[in-house]
Design a protein around this motif. Structure first.
Motif, PDB file in Angstrom:
ATOM      1  N   GLY A 213       0.813  -1.206   0.000  1.00 18.00           N
ATOM      2  CA  GLY A 213       0.000   0.000   0.000  1.00 18.00           C
ATOM      3  C   GLY A 213       0.849   1.259   0.000  1.00 18.00           C
ATOM      4  N   ALA A 214       1.936   1.236   0.771  1.00 24.64           N
ATOM      5  CA  ALA A 214       2.834   2.389   0.814  1.00 24.64           C
ATOM      6  C   ALA A 214       3.447   2.652  -0.557  1.00 24.64           C
ATOM      7  N   LEU A 215       3.922   1.584  -1.220  1.00 21.73           N
ATOM      8  CA  LEU A 215       4.542   1.740  -2.537  1.00 21.73           C
ATOM      9  C   LEU A 215       3.524   2.237  -3.566  1.00 21.73           C
ATOM     10  N   LEU A 216       2.292   1.710  -3.505  1.00 21.32           N
ATOM     11  CA  LEU A 216       1.264   2.157  -4.445  1.00 21.32           C
ATOM     12  C   LEU A 216       0.916   3.629  -4.234  1.00 21.32           C
ATOM     13  N   SER A 217       0.833   4.053  -2.986  1.00 21.39           N
ATOM     14  CA  SER A 217       0.503   5.460  -2.724  1.00 21.39           C
ATOM     15  C   SER A 217       1.616   6.379  -3.191  1.00 21.39           C
ATOM     16  N   ILE A 218       2.867   5.974  -2.971  1.00 25.56           N
ATOM     17  CA  ILE A 218       4.004   6.795  -3.402  1.00 25.56           C
ATOM     18  C   ILE A 218       4.030   6.925  -4.922  1.00 25.56           C
ATOM     19  N   LEU A 219       3.869   5.792  -5.611  1.00 22.69           N
ATOM     20  CA  LEU A 219       3.901   5.815  -7.074  1.00 22.69           C
ATOM     21  C   LEU A 219       2.702   6.575  -7.638  1.00 22.69           C
ATOM     22  N   VAL A 268      -6.632   1.937  -3.760  1.00 16.47           N
ATOM     23  CA  VAL A 268      -7.914   1.919  -3.048  1.00 16.47           C
ATOM     24  C   VAL A 268      -8.422   0.479  -2.893  1.00 16.47           C
ATOM     25  N   LEU A 269      -8.339  -0.314  -3.969  1.00 16.85           N
ATOM     26  CA  LEU A 269      -8.800  -1.706  -3.906  1.00 16.85           C
ATOM     27  C   LEU A 269      -7.958  -2.515  -2.921  1.00 16.85           C
ATOM     28  N   TRP A 270      -6.662  -2.282  -2.923  1.00 16.93           N
ATOM     29  CA  TRP A 270      -5.762  -3.001  -2.014  1.00 16.93           C
ATOM     30  C   TRP A 270      -6.074  -2.647  -0.557  1.00 16.93           C
ATOM     31  N   GLU A 271      -6.266  -1.365  -0.297  1.00 12.88           N
ATOM     32  CA  GLU A 271      -6.570  -0.939   1.071  1.00 12.88           C
ATOM     33  C   GLU A 271      -7.913  -1.511   1.543  1.00 12.88           C
ATOM     34  N   ARG A 272      -8.887  -1.574   0.661  1.00  9.72           N
ATOM     35  CA  ARG A 272     -10.185  -2.139   1.030  1.00  9.72           C
ATOM     36  C   ARG A 272     -10.061  -3.619   1.374  1.00  9.72           C
ATOM     37  N   SER A 273      -9.267  -4.351   0.579  1.00 13.10           N
ATOM     38  CA  SER A 273      -9.121  -5.786   0.837  1.00 13.10           C
ATOM     39  C   SER A 273      -8.398  -6.044   2.151  1.00 13.10           C
ATOM     40  N   ARG A 274      -7.391  -5.231   2.477  1.00 13.87           N
ATOM     41  CA  ARG A 274      -6.659  -5.417   3.733  1.00 13.87           C
ATOM     42  C   ARG A 274      -7.525  -5.036   4.939  1.00 13.87           C
ATOM     43  N   LEU A 283      -3.918   3.757   4.561  1.00 13.12           N
ATOM     44  CA  LEU A 283      -5.047   4.683   4.680  1.00 13.12           C
ATOM     45  C   LEU A 283      -6.291   3.893   5.034  1.00 13.12           C
ATOM     46  N   ASP A 284      -6.816   4.155   6.195  1.00  8.72           N
ATOM     47  CA  ASP A 284      -8.066   3.526   6.615  1.00  8.72           C
ATOM     48  C   ASP A 284      -9.219   4.244   5.917  1.00  8.72           C
ATOM     49  N   LEU A 285      -9.781   3.586   4.898  1.00 10.46           N
ATOM     50  CA  LEU A 285     -10.825   4.223   4.090  1.00 10.46           C
ATOM     51  C   LEU A 285     -12.099   4.485   4.880  1.00 10.46           C
ATOM     52  N   SER A 286     -12.218   3.836   6.045  1.00 12.59           N
ATOM     53  CA  SER A 286     -13.395   4.102   6.873  1.00 12.59           C
ATOM     54  C   SER A 286     -13.410   5.542   7.386  1.00 12.59           C
TER      55      SER A 286
END
Length: 545
Positions: A213-219, A268-274, A283-286
């Motif tokens: 998630g960190a790498l995806l957000s940075i990129l 976003v999809l990765w964070e939701r699945s985790r 990032l807590d999407l809640s």
């Protein structure tokens, strides 16, 4: 998913001296905001001293913003885990070390590397400052602390060019970076003495850092900000001569936007699945289920878009149209800083009578009034007597809106997730700023080019050899207007360029005012229940004392 706030230090000393801690945190914000603007006025001296290319100087200015925006979210999450004060202190150390590297640089590559490290350090500092304020202040005091924080941002954005111009003219451009050394030492000392540590206590699967998630957000955010910053230089669609590569004549910018969309969607999809699996996330999407947080971030992005309208175009207009030196241009922006700091003093009284969101709306109203007035009235022969009172009002609006909007965004965020909330809000602001620079910069420079050419259409038709001189006005961002004015044979080009640049500054102002109007409208979606919560927090604080 359960977590609880955890304070590693909770002594009476930190409570007693919390306002000194606020000073240290505000100074930390000051150096990173100041460095985002201070370099712009030192550019001519840097080019003359180091002999670096236009591409290198472009990256000196932009690598800082790029890394800063891309890493905010990741460092905000890490700070929640390992300690916000600890991450801020490490960020200050990195930032100061990077400033030393910039100050002693003898070529463009070293200077760019130093600026990159400054961006890294800055991305560790900004989200932790907000989280620390959120953790160490409550009730009405939190609103005052955020007001000081917000006024520091608005004020330092104006003070940066002033200090940079003075240091460049009276000492050396190297001191524009060297000034960070003593200030950074004071910040570090203040953090250790007066600011309590705070962090999030978690267990089990939540302890694992979300590396993917960190790498995806940075990129994703890195690609987005890159596209916004470089669109004018590399071409929004068709590649310009400055573009490092092109595919079928297409600029790298559309590819950057495509990467940003794909990667941020995957994020976003990765964070939701985790989150669904009960694992730790960047990032807590809640958080976006909290109305004040979700709507506040949208408003923050739009407001940041508009607020950078003046900071982008006015320094160039002061220097190239009115003929001010770099220091004089910075001095002309002082009313903006003064208004911003005055607003922080007014917040204490306003917060007793008005909810934070109402203060935000008052601030936005003042900003809209000031920018629209300036856009309507500025002329090529305007003076500081016109701009100073307008900038004072604008600065007061920034001081009221920026700080209290932060208070609104974070008010309902649980304390243990304040690092995430702070970083998200900071990322929204940085994205809005980059978008503002892209759109307003394009409007400003396009008007400069087309306006100059249209005013000289007859002369260009009669003498096409004048075209390179006309093109050079835009290429130098108006920097050669003074030299054109000094030559009687080209003075008419300078006059046309001054008028066109004034039109460009006016257009940028109108667009910024329009964005702020939209921000004001979106703020209407934010409920004022925050005020009641602050009142409860204040009562609890008073009872505890």
């Amino acid at each position: 998913m359960s977590s609880s706030p955890h304070s590693t230090v909770s002594s009476d000393r930190y409570v007693k001296y919390r306002w000194w801690g606020l000073l240290a945190i505000s100074l930390g914000v000051a150096i990173i905001i100041m460095d985002a603007t201070i370099v712009s006025v030192a550019v001519p001296s840097i080019v003359e001293d180091l002999g670096i290319s236009s591409t290198e100087i472009q990256w000196v200015q932009e690598i800082y913003t790029l890394l800063f925006a891309a890493l905010l979210l990741t460092w905000g999450r890490i700070a929640d885990r390992v300690g916000r004060r600890r991450i801020m202190a490490i960020g200050i150390i990195i930032f100061v070390a990077a400033s030393v590297l910039c100050a002693v640089a003898d070529n463009g590559a070293v200077l760019i590397a130093g600026r990159a490290l400054q961006g890294l350090g800055g991305s560790m500092i900004l989200p932790t400052t907000l989280a620390l304020l959120n953790a160490n202040f409550s009730g009405r005091e939190r609103g005052i602390a955020f007001a000081v924080w917000g006024s520091t941002i608005g004020g330092m954005a104006a003070v940066g060019p002033l200090l940079g111009g003075w240091l460049t003219e009276n000492a050396s451009w190297r001191w524009a970076f060297g000034i960070n050394i003593p200030v950074g030492a004071l910040v570090l000392l203040g953090l250790l003495l007066f600011v309590a540590e705070s962090s999030e206590k978690v267990s089990g699967a939540l302890q694992r850092l979300d590396v993917v998630g960190a790498l995806l957000s940075i990129l994703g955010f890195g690609a987005l900000v890159f596209g916004l910053i470089e669109g004018r230089n590399y071409g929004w669609w068709t590649a310009t001569a400055d573009a490092p590569f092109s595919v079928g004549g297409i600029s790298p910018v559309p590819f950057a936007f495509a990467v940003a969309i794909l990667v941020l969607t995957a994020f976003v999809l990765w964070e939701r699945s985790r989150t669904a699996a009960g694992k730790g996330v960047v990032l807590d999407l809640s958080l976006f289920r909290i109305p004040s947080f979700a709507n506040g971030n949208v408003t923050a992005l739009i407001v940041s878009f508009g607020e950078f309208g003046l900071i982008l175009s006015l320094p160039l207009w002061f220097q190239n149209v009115l003929g001010y030196t770099a220091f004089e241009a910075g001095l002309a922006l002082v009313p903006l800083a003064a208004g911003s700091f005055l607003a922080s003093g007014a917040v204490a009284g306003l917060s007793r009578r008005l909810s934070p969101i109402v203060v935000v709306r008052i601030g936005l109203g003042l900003e809209i009034l000031a920018i629209a007035t300036l856009a309507l009235l500025i002329r090529p022969d305007s003076t500081g007597w016109l701009t100073s009172p307008i900038l004072l009002v604008y600065g007061m609006g920034v001081g009221l809106a920026t700080a209290q909007l932060t208070s609104v965004v974070l008010a309902d965020v649980p304390l243990d997730r304040s690092g995430q909330g702070s970083a998200t809000q900071s990322t929204a602001r940085q994205t809005g700023s980059a978008l503002g620079i892209a759109v307003l910069g394009t409007a400003f420079f396009t008007t400069l080019q087309l306006g100059t050419e249209s005013r000289l259409s007859d002369a260009l038709a009669a003498s096409p050899s004048l075209q390179p001189l006309v093109d050079s006005v835009t290429a130098t961002s108006g920097g050669n207007i003074a030299s054109l004015a000094a030559d009687p044979q080209t003075a008419f080009i300078a006059d046309a360029a001054r008028a066109a640049m004034t039109d460009g500054a006016s257009l940028a102002g109108w667009i910024a005012a329009g964005a702020l109007v939209i921000g004001l409208l979106t703020s209407l979606r934010i409920r004022t229940s925050v005020a009641a919560q602050d009142s409860v927090s204040e009562e609890r604080t008073t009872a505890g004392e």
